[in-house]
Scaffold this motif. Structure first.
Motif, PDB file in Angstrom:
ATOM      1  N   ARG A 176       0.828  -1.200   0.000  1.00  0.00           N
ATOM      2  CA  ARG A 176       0.000   0.000   0.000  1.00  0.00           C
ATOM      3  C   ARG A 176       0.862   1.249   0.000  1.00  0.00           C
ATOM      4  O   ARG A 176       1.914   1.281   0.652  1.00  0.00           O
ATOM      5  N   PRO A 177       0.435   2.292  -0.694  1.00  0.00           N
ATOM      6  CA  PRO A 177       1.176   3.558  -0.647  1.00  0.00           C
ATOM      7  C   PRO A 177       1.250   4.131   0.756  1.00  0.00           C
ATOM      8  O   PRO A 177       2.228   4.794   1.121  1.00  0.00           O
ATOM      9  N   GLN A 178       0.223   3.854   1.600  1.00  0.00           N
ATOM     10  CA  GLN A 178       0.205   4.401   2.954  1.00  0.00           C
ATOM     11  C   GLN A 178       1.387   3.934   3.789  1.00  0.00           C
ATOM     12  O   GLN A 178       1.746   4.586   4.776  1.00  0.00           O
ATOM     13  N   ASP A 179       2.004   2.801   3.398  1.00  0.00           N
ATOM     14  CA  ASP A 179       3.150   2.299   4.160  1.00  0.00           C
ATOM     15  C   ASP A 179       4.352   3.217   4.041  1.00  0.00           C
ATOM     16  O   ASP A 179       5.289   3.121   4.853  1.00  0.00           O
ATOM     17  N   LEU A 180       4.370   4.089   3.008  1.00  0.00           N
ATOM     18  CA  LEU A 180       5.521   4.977   2.797  1.00  0.00           C
ATOM     19  C   LEU A 180       5.186   6.458   3.001  1.00  0.00           C
ATOM     20  O   LEU A 180       6.100   7.279   3.084  1.00  0.00           O
ATOM     21  N   ILE A 181       3.909   6.802   3.072  1.00  0.00           N
ATOM     22  CA  ILE A 181       3.523   8.197   3.300  1.00  0.00           C
ATOM     23  C   ILE A 181       4.038   8.629   4.673  1.00  0.00           C
ATOM     24  O   ILE A 181       3.855   7.929   5.680  1.00  0.00           O
ATOM     25  N   GLY A 182       4.687   9.792   4.707  1.00  0.00           N
ATOM     26  CA  GLY A 182       5.257  10.296   5.951  1.00  0.00           C
ATOM     27  C   GLY A 182       6.708   9.918   6.165  1.00  0.00           C
ATOM     28  O   GLY A 182       7.339  10.368   7.126  1.00  0.00           O
ATOM     29  N   GLN A 183       7.268   9.057   5.273  1.00  0.00           N
ATOM     30  CA  GLN A 183       8.673   8.669   5.375  1.00  0.00           C
ATOM     31  C   GLN A 183       9.496   9.426   4.325  1.00  0.00           C
ATOM     32  O   GLN A 183       8.971   9.868   3.297  1.00  0.00           O
ATOM     33  N   SER A 184      10.806   9.518   4.568  1.00  0.00           N
ATOM     34  CA  SER A 184      11.701  10.185   3.623  1.00  0.00           C
ATOM     35  C   SER A 184      11.968   9.278   2.432  1.00  0.00           C
ATOM     36  O   SER A 184      12.048   8.044   2.571  1.00  0.00           O
ATOM     37  N   TRP A 185      12.125   9.876   1.245  1.00  0.00           N
ATOM     38  CA  TRP A 185      12.438   9.098   0.048  1.00  0.00           C
ATOM     39  C   TRP A 185      13.756   8.360   0.183  1.00  0.00           C
ATOM     40  O   TRP A 185      13.995   7.348  -0.474  1.00  0.00           O
ATOM     41  N   ALA A 186      14.630   8.839   1.084  1.00  0.00           N
ATOM     42  CA  ALA A 186      15.951   8.219   1.244  1.00  0.00           C
ATOM     43  C   ALA A 186      15.870   6.798   1.787  1.00  0.00           C
ATOM     44  O   ALA A 186      16.833   6.025   1.658  1.00  0.00           O
ATOM     45  N   CYS A 187      14.735   6.411   2.374  1.00  0.00           N
ATOM     46  CA  CYS A 187      14.613   5.061   2.943  1.00  0.00           C
ATOM     47  C   CYS A 187      14.605   3.987   1.864  1.00  0.00           C
ATOM     48  O   CYS A 187      14.756   2.801   2.173  1.00  0.00           O
ATOM     49  N   LEU A 188      14.427   4.379   0.601  1.00  0.00           N
ATOM     50  CA  LEU A 188      14.359   3.409  -0.495  1.00  0.00           C
ATOM     51  C   LEU A 188      15.698   3.222  -1.206  1.00  0.00           C
ATOM     52  O   LEU A 188      15.756   2.535  -2.237  1.00  0.00           O
ATOM     53  N   TYR A 189      16.778   3.805  -0.676  1.00  0.00           N
ATOM     54  CA  TYR A 189      18.074   3.735  -1.350  1.00  0.00           C
ATOM     55  C   TYR A 189      19.169   3.422  -0.337  1.00  0.00           C
ATOM     56  O   TYR A 189      19.086   3.819   0.832  1.00  0.00           O
ATOM     57  N   ASP A 190      20.220   2.700  -0.793  1.00  0.00           N
ATOM     58  CA  ASP A 190      21.338   2.386   0.094  1.00  0.00           C
ATOM     59  C   ASP A 190      22.355   3.519   0.050  1.00  0.00           C
ATOM     60  O   ASP A 190      22.164   4.543  -0.626  1.00  0.00           O
ATOM     61  N   ASN A 191      23.444   3.345   0.794  1.00  0.00           N
ATOM     62  CA  ASN A 191      24.421   4.425   0.952  1.00  0.00           C
ATOM     63  C   ASN A 191      25.070   4.834  -0.370  1.00  0.00           C
ATOM     64  O   ASN A 191      25.299   6.023  -0.620  1.00  0.00           O
ATOM     65  N   ASP A 192      25.370   3.857  -1.231  1.00  0.00           N
ATOM     66  CA  ASP A 192      25.999   4.181  -2.520  1.00  0.00           C
ATOM     67  C   ASP A 192      25.064   5.025  -3.386  1.00  0.00           C
ATOM     68  O   ASP A 192      25.497   6.009  -4.019  1.00  0.00           O
ATOM     69  N   ALA A 193      23.791   4.652  -3.409  1.00  0.00           N
ATOM     70  CA  ALA A 193      22.830   5.415  -4.206  1.00  0.00           C
ATOM     71  C   ALA A 193      22.630   6.809  -3.636  1.00  0.00           C
ATOM     72  O   ALA A 193      22.539   7.800  -4.378  1.00  0.00           O
ATOM     73  N   LEU A 194      22.595   6.924  -2.296  1.00  0.00           N
ATOM     74  CA  LEU A 194      22.416   8.235  -1.671  1.00  0.00           C
ATOM     75  C   LEU A 194      23.613   9.140  -1.958  1.00  0.00           C
ATOM     76  O   LEU A 194      23.464  10.351  -2.152  1.00  0.00           O
ATOM     77  N   ALA A 195      24.827   8.551  -1.986  1.00  0.00           N
ATOM     78  CA  ALA A 195      26.009   9.340  -2.332  1.00  0.00           C
ATOM     79  C   ALA A 195      25.916   9.855  -3.768  1.00  0.00           C
ATOM     80  O   ALA A 195      26.304  10.989  -4.066  1.00  0.00           O
ATOM     81  N   HIS A 196      25.372   9.009  -4.672  1.00  0.00           N
ATOM     82  CA  HIS A 196      25.168   9.432  -6.068  1.00  0.00           C
ATOM     83  C   HIS A 196      24.182  10.598  -6.127  1.00  0.00           C
ATOM     84  O   HIS A 196      24.388  11.562  -6.881  1.00  0.00           O
ATOM     85  N   PHE A 197      23.111  10.528  -5.328  1.00  0.00           N
ATOM     86  CA  PHE A 197      22.147  11.627  -5.286  1.00  0.00           C
ATOM     87  C   PHE A 197      22.805  12.913  -4.790  1.00  0.00           C
ATOM     88  O   PHE A 197      22.623  13.993  -5.361  1.00  0.00           O
TER      89      PHE A 197
END
Length: 551
Positions: A85-106
């Motif tokens: 459900r989309p509600q499981d992610l509403i209110g959370q940061s988008w960063a929770c869907l990426y690991d450290n390497d991907a976040l460094a790329h961002f």
């Protein structure tokens, strides 16, 4: 008294006039309000339709506030990352869907460009709730309130298909080179043997006529050299073995081979490929089939010397033989093989090229016969088509007209499969056996082909590599794509034991079978089962049952 009455009448007239003006204004405002209300209702309906379209879209769509916290998300976006459900992610940061390497790329590349341009698009890798990598095509757009609009598409299957297409292209090239080398060796061996025979005969006559010690010793050296030369030639002679048959879906292979050959077209030329919606299977050596089709495509493209020419490819499913419908009246034709009285796959390749006269077409399937480039070509391309027809029991027909073009019609028996399903008991067995995808690793192409046949016959999806390093890279990218690993033990760059150890670090739960002739030494604890070469269907079935990999 009359003055007061006149004044009262005047006042009444003014009040009546004022009231009429007020009523008119009220009526006008009421009309405007009603129109605004209708417009607002239309806008609400449009927004509602757009909301439904976004919620049910195949692409993932989400919005965040200025702090990067999700405020909206459609179902496709949530399910892409393994959430129901989309509600499981509403209110959370988008960063929770990426690991450290991907976040460094961002941080280093994506967000600086996004802050500058207000928009960014490209490929990124996320991680689903179960740890599986999610390959995305992502578009970010800046919102007026400082938030972000995210539009994303899962491209994992596209990457796998690109890898399969590249692997198919490599196999076709390697097989074509190997076939050319084998045929060259065969010709050289034959001609050289004739020369050796003449030398042998002449030396034998000299030996009978010469009784002097020194000449006799030299002749013995000639005979010894001849024996050694013949030994070398015997080692060069190719071993002709029947190609390994596999079940091939021509509705998948033909379009992919078209993609491989399309770059050969002139920029002003085009190609069209039409295939049935339902899968259509044949039993053939996939490499031989690929070589045959690419040679037909290449010949057709090279014949189209006029700008704007069109190459048309079509795959048809037929219940029995019917004469092909030709786009022109042929002046020359060649037919090889026999009609098929059963369900079959028909592949039609129509080029708008120069065409071929009957004198050329009569020798089109003969080895080392070519009319291209003044005869400088090898003349072995269409012999692969002849080999394919002979090994499958099919039929090829070529129709041509000078200045109009040529049509290749290749008929191959279908593999007892209709609309993508097997008939009778085979369908039941496949439904019971199929559990998912298997990853096969072996540097021996013959052994790898044998394993592919065994698993494909059981309905498994097969991903195979000759390099253990490439197989490990693939598993790291998509760790949950396969349900079983079968690997050789003795390989030049990495042993099966080493591969198993590294795989277990990525997928501790993945069953691993060691398929090898070198099973005498101690077996690592990372190995769940062993299978001696050559693998048999019975031994494989016993292992699958023991590993609980059958249905």
């Amino acid at each position: 008294m009359s003055d007061s009455a006149d004044l009262l009448k005047l006042q009444l007239k003014r009040e009546i006039a004022a009231r009429k003006i007020a009523e008119h204004l009220l009526e006008q405002k009421s009309t405007e309000l009603e129109a605004s209300n209708h417009e607002l209702l239309a806008q609400i309906a449009q927004v509602s339709r757009l909301s439904v379209a976004i919620d049910t879209a195949g692409e993932g769509i989400a919005m965040t506030d200025r702090n990067g916290v999700y405020t909206y998300m459609n179902t496709a976006h949530a399910q892409m990352f393994g959430f129901d459900r989309p509600q499981d992610l509403i209110g959370q940061s988008w960063a929770c869907l990426y690991d450290n390497d991907a976040l460094a790329h961002f941080d280093q590349e994506v967000m600086p460009q996004f802050a500058r341009d207000g928009r960014w698009n490209g490929e990124v890798t996320g991680r689903s709730v179960d740890g599986t990598l999610v390959f995305q095509d992502l578009i970010l757009t800046q919102l007026e309130d400082g938030g972000i609009l995210c539009s994303t598409r899962d491209i994992g299957q596209r990457r796998i298909r690109e890898k399969e297409t590249a692997d198919l292209r490599r196999r076709v090239i390697e097989a074509d080179r190997a076939a050319a080398l084998d045929q060259l060796v065969e010709t050289v061996t034959h001609d050289f043997s004739n020369f050796l025979g003449a030398i042998d005969a002449a030396a034998t006559l000299l030996e009978k006529q010469c009784n002097q010690p020194e000449p006799h010793r030299l002749l013995m050296s000639v005979f010894d050299a001849l024996r050694q030369a013949r030994s070398v030639l015997n080692q060069l002679l190719p071993n002709y073995a029947a190609p390994a048959e596999k079940v091939c879906d021509v509705t998948d292979l033909v379009p992919r081979l078209c993609e491989v050959m399309t770059p050969l077209l002139d920029i002003a030329q085009t190609s069209y490929c039409k295939v049935p919606e339902a899968p259509l299977f044949i039993a053939a050596d996939p490499t031989l089939f690929a070589r045959s089709m690419t040679n037909i495509f290449k010949n057709a493209i090279e014949a189209m010397t006029v700008s704007g020419s069109v190459l048309r490819i079509e795959v048809q499913s037929l219940s029995g033989y019917v004469p092909p419908t030709l786009p022109f009246d042929p002046a020359a034709r060649l037919i090889y093989g026999s009609d098929i009285d059963e369900t079959m796959a028909r592949i039609i390749v129509h080029d708008e090229g120069e065409g071929m006269p009957q004198t050329v077409l009569d020798h089109a399937l003969e080895r080392f016969v070519s009319t291209k480039c003044g005869g400088r070509r090898r003349g072995i391309g269409l012999t692969s088509v002849k080999d394919l027809v002979e090994t499958t029991g099919g039929r090829v027909a070529i129709f041509s007209a000078a200045g109009v073009g040529s049509v290749f019609v290749l008929d191959l028996p279908a593999h007892g499969v209709e609309n993508g399903r097997a008939d009778g008991d085979e369908a039941t067995r496949l439904a019971e056996d199929t559990v998912g995808n298997v990853l096969l690793v072996d540097d021996d192409p013959i052994a790898l082909g044998r394993l592919e046949v065994l698993f494909q016959a059981r309905g498994w999806g097969v991903v195979s590599f000759s390099s253990p390093g490439e197989a490990l890279d693939f598993l790291v990218r998509v760790p949950n794509f396969v349900q079983l690993l079968v690997t050789d033990r003795s390989m030049p760059t990495m042993s099966g034991d080493q591969l198993a150890q590294r795989v277990k670090a990525v997928r501790p739960d993945l069953p691993i079978v060691l398929c090898s002739n070198a099973l005498g030494s101690a077996i690592s604890a990372d190995i769940d089962a062993t299978l001696a070469k050559p693998p048999s269907d019975g031994r494989l079935q016993a292992i699958l049952v023991r590993l609980n990999l059958t249905r």
